[in-house]
Design an enzyme around this catalytic site. Structure first.
Site, PDB file in Angstrom:
ATOM      1  N   GLU A 199       0.516  -0.580  -4.757  1.00 34.75           N
ATOM      2  CA  GLU A 199      -0.650   0.296  -4.900  1.00 34.75           C
ATOM      3  C   GLU A 199      -0.126   1.711  -4.781  1.00 34.75           C
ATOM      4  O   GLU A 199       0.761   1.978  -3.958  1.00 34.75           O
ATOM      5  CB  GLU A 199      -1.655  -0.007  -3.786  1.00 34.75           C
ATOM      6  CG  GLU A 199      -2.982   0.733  -3.885  1.00 34.75           C
ATOM      7  CD  GLU A 199      -3.063   2.061  -3.149  1.00 34.75           C
ATOM      8  OE1 GLU A 199      -4.112   2.716  -3.223  1.00 34.75           O
ATOM      9  OE2 GLU A 199      -2.070   2.477  -2.488  1.00 34.75           O
ATOM     10  N   HIS A 221       0.832  -1.208   0.000  1.00 36.77           N
ATOM     11  CA  HIS A 221       0.000   0.000   0.000  1.00 36.77           C
ATOM     12  C   HIS A 221       0.868   1.259   0.000  1.00 36.77           C
ATOM     13  O   HIS A 221       1.661   1.460   0.929  1.00 36.77           O
ATOM     14  CB  HIS A 221      -0.888  -0.033   1.257  1.00 36.77           C
ATOM     15  CG  HIS A 221      -1.877   1.071   1.334  1.00 36.77           C
ATOM     16  ND1 HIS A 221      -1.973   1.920   2.412  1.00 36.77           N
ATOM     17  CD2 HIS A 221      -2.835   1.470   0.455  1.00 36.77           C
ATOM     18  CE1 HIS A 221      -2.949   2.771   2.216  1.00 36.77           C
ATOM     19  NE2 HIS A 221      -3.493   2.525   1.033  1.00 36.77           N
ATOM     20  N   ARG A 222       0.724   2.062  -1.024  1.00 39.60           N
ATOM     21  CA  ARG A 222       1.566   3.258  -1.216  1.00 39.60           C
ATOM     22  C   ARG A 222       3.040   2.842  -1.154  1.00 39.60           C
ATOM     23  O   ARG A 222       3.892   3.616  -0.698  1.00 39.60           O
ATOM     24  CB  ARG A 222       1.257   4.337  -0.171  1.00 39.60           C
ATOM     25  CG  ARG A 222      -0.238   4.660  -0.035  1.00 39.60           C
ATOM     26  CD  ARG A 222      -0.538   5.716   1.013  1.00 39.60           C
ATOM     27  NE  ARG A 222      -1.945   5.724   1.391  1.00 39.60           N
ATOM     28  CZ  ARG A 222      -2.474   6.443   2.362  1.00 39.60           C
ATOM     29  NH1 ARG A 222      -1.721   7.271   3.044  1.00 39.60           N
ATOM     30  NH2 ARG A 222      -3.760   6.359   2.638  1.00 39.60           N
ATOM     31  N   LYS A 232      -7.278   9.375  -7.918  1.00 36.05           N
ATOM     32  CA  LYS A 232      -7.841  10.160  -6.814  1.00 36.05           C
ATOM     33  C   LYS A 232      -8.724  11.273  -7.377  1.00 36.05           C
ATOM     34  O   LYS A 232      -8.465  12.466  -7.182  1.00 36.05           O
ATOM     35  CB  LYS A 232      -6.696  10.740  -5.964  1.00 36.05           C
ATOM     36  CG  LYS A 232      -6.102   9.718  -5.002  1.00 36.05           C
ATOM     37  CD  LYS A 232      -7.059   9.434  -3.845  1.00 36.05           C
ATOM     38  CE  LYS A 232      -6.474   8.464  -2.838  1.00 36.05           C
ATOM     39  NZ  LYS A 232      -7.496   7.817  -2.002  1.00 36.05           N
ATOM     40  N   GLU A 255      -4.536   3.936  -8.201  1.00 33.85           N
ATOM     41  CA  GLU A 255      -5.794   4.509  -7.703  1.00 33.85           C
ATOM     42  C   GLU A 255      -5.930   5.937  -8.205  1.00 33.85           C
ATOM     43  O   GLU A 255      -5.114   6.803  -7.879  1.00 33.85           O
ATOM     44  CB  GLU A 255      -5.859   4.487  -6.169  1.00 33.85           C
ATOM     45  CG  GLU A 255      -7.212   5.041  -5.730  1.00 33.85           C
ATOM     46  CD  GLU A 255      -7.381   5.255  -4.236  1.00 33.85           C
ATOM     47  OE1 GLU A 255      -6.594   4.738  -3.418  1.00 33.85           O
ATOM     48  OE2 GLU A 255      -8.329   5.997  -3.902  1.00 33.85           O
ATOM     49  N   ASP A 302      -1.332   6.204  -5.514  1.00 30.38           N
ATOM     50  CA  ASP A 302      -2.421   7.169  -5.748  1.00 30.38           C
ATOM     51  C   ASP A 302      -1.956   8.228  -6.734  1.00 30.38           C
ATOM     52  O   ASP A 302      -0.817   8.699  -6.637  1.00 30.38           O
ATOM     53  CB  ASP A 302      -2.773   7.871  -4.425  1.00 30.38           C
ATOM     54  CG  ASP A 302      -3.064   6.871  -3.330  1.00 30.38           C
ATOM     55  OD1 ASP A 302      -4.140   6.264  -3.363  1.00 30.38           O
ATOM     56  OD2 ASP A 302      -2.196   6.688  -2.445  1.00 30.38           O
ATOM     57  N   ASP A 336       0.177  -2.067   4.318  1.00 34.43           N
ATOM     58  CA  ASP A 336       1.332  -1.184   4.555  1.00 34.43           C
ATOM     59  C   ASP A 336       2.566  -1.993   4.929  1.00 34.43           C
ATOM     60  O   ASP A 336       3.677  -1.456   4.959  1.00 34.43           O
ATOM     61  CB  ASP A 336       1.032  -0.242   5.738  1.00 34.43           C
ATOM     62  CG  ASP A 336      -0.025   0.797   5.430  1.00 34.43           C
ATOM     63  OD1 ASP A 336      -0.103   1.242   4.272  1.00 34.43           O
ATOM     64  OD2 ASP A 336      -0.772   1.182   6.365  1.00 34.43           O
ATOM     65  N   HIS A 341      -0.989  10.902  -2.350  1.00 36.81           N
ATOM     66  CA  HIS A 341      -2.300  10.479  -1.845  1.00 36.81           C
ATOM     67  C   HIS A 341      -3.300  11.622  -1.698  1.00 36.81           C
ATOM     68  O   HIS A 341      -4.445  11.523  -2.143  1.00 36.81           O
ATOM     69  CB  HIS A 341      -2.141   9.773  -0.502  1.00 36.81           C
ATOM     70  CG  HIS A 341      -3.447   9.328   0.079  1.00 36.81           C
ATOM     71  ND1 HIS A 341      -4.225  10.145   0.875  1.00 36.81           N
ATOM     72  CD2 HIS A 341      -4.139   8.166  -0.057  1.00 36.81           C
ATOM     73  CE1 HIS A 341      -5.320   9.488   1.218  1.00 36.81           C
ATOM     74  NE2 HIS A 341      -5.296   8.291   0.672  1.00 36.81           N
TER      75      HIS A 341
HETATM   76  O1  G3P Z   1      -6.510   1.372  -2.728  1.00 35.33           O
HETATM   77  C1  G3P Z   1      -6.774   1.064  -1.404  1.00 35.33           C
HETATM   78  C2  G3P Z   1      -6.632   2.242  -0.498  1.00 35.33           C
HETATM   79  O2  G3P Z   1      -5.432   2.876  -0.803  1.00 35.33           O
HETATM   80  C3  G3P Z   1      -7.765   3.213  -0.585  1.00 35.33           C
HETATM   81  O3  G3P Z   1      -7.731   4.202   0.407  1.00 35.33           O
HETATM   82  O4  G3P Z   1      -7.244   6.416   1.304  1.00 35.33           O
HETATM   83  O5  G3P Z   1      -5.502   4.662   1.423  1.00 35.33           O
HETATM   84  O6  G3P Z   1      -6.107   5.722  -0.751  1.00 35.33           O
HETATM   85  P1  G3P Z   1      -6.595   5.287   0.594  1.00 35.33           P
HETATM   86 CA    CA Z   2      -4.849   4.487  -2.269  1.00 33.23          CA
END
Ligand code: G3P
Ligand code: CA
Length: 242
Positions: free
Chosen positions: A34, A7-8, A111, A109, A36, A229, A49
């Site tokens: 992943e 994640h990120r 945004k 993702e 953003d 994460d 993000h």
């Molecule tokens: O893509 C999953 C998750 O990243 C979505 O929420 O706010 O962490 O971008 P957020």
């Molecule tokens: Ca995300």
């Protein structure tokens, strides 16, 4: 088999959405990353993000008010500055170029659920095609109109619906707008709905799963991926179920 998306990058231990974080995710055992994306003032797709630079950089204000050259001067090392030194905000193109050197999957993702970035979908698809990443990319967004648009524009690129709250029959809803997968917040989806969604041939990739017990349960249910994460923790769980 359940795969792991960092994640990120590896946001638990490295500055989120930076190259150093993506490289760390890979070396900690993730099979995908992943990230953003938002649009800068000059139309460059940047990896960050929030809609503003204020939380994760030493700058202030909306991303869309900066050109990429201005954004590149900001330090996105966030709370990990002492550990990693200066870290720029990457362009999506830079990440895609790096992906050409490995075999990771990428979940981009969009945004665009708060700021309606005009043309973001077209620009993202153009870059994916430029780097021939169609088979390794999953597009996702909380903006489901945007996912429907991406599917219409590029049916060969997988789209996923992000959501937080309970959604009734998510597999039927996903199929209706051409999405091959759902990315639910793990807190608001039951095991029964996960099983029914998978049985209906829609992929399930819950986010953001950082607790080892929850990881174990999801892996034992056979979810398509977990977004975490802490890819190093998920990797241990994944090894147990091999
Ligand atoms: O893509 C999953 C998750 O990243 C979505 O929420 O706010 O962490 O971008 P957020
Ligand atoms: Ca995300």
């Amino acid at each position: 088999m359940t795969i792991i998306f960092g994640h990120r990058g590896a946001a638990g231990t490295f500055p989120e959405n930076t190259m150093v974080s993506f490289a760390a995710a890979a070396s900690l055992g993730a099979q995908g990353i992943e990230l953003d994306v938002q649009l800068a003032k000059d139309g460059t797709i940047v990896v960050i993000h929030d809609e503003t630079v204020s939380r994760t950089t030493n700058g202030k204000g909306a991303v869309r008010t900066y050109t990429y050259d201005e954004l590149a001067k900001l330090d996105a090392s966030y709370k990990f500055g002492k550990q990693v030194g200066f870290c720029p905000i990457p362009m999506l193109e830079q990440v895609l170029r790096w992906l050409c050197t490995n075999s990771l999957f990428i979940n981009i993702e969009l945004k665009n659920n708060k700021v309606p970035y005009h043309g973001l979908e077209e620009e993202v698809v153009t870059l994916i095609r430029k780097y021939e990443m169609e088979q390794r990319t999953i597009l996702s967004s909380f903006n489901h109109y945007s996912m429907a648009k991406c599917h219409q524009m590029a049916p060969d690129i997988e789209t996923a619906l992000l959501y937080k709250e309970g959604l009734h029959s998510p597999w039927a809803y996903a199929k209706k707008i051409g999405a091959k997968s759902i990315h639910p917040n793990y807190k608001y989806i039951s095991n029964a709905i996960i099983e029914l969604t998978l049985a209906n041939e829609v992929e399930v990739r819950p986010y953001t799963v950082n607790n080892e017990d929850v990881m174990r349960e999801l892996v034992s249910l056979g979810v398509s991926a977990i977004i975490t994460d802490y890819p190093e923790v998920a990797r241990q769980v994944q090894n147990m179920y091999k």
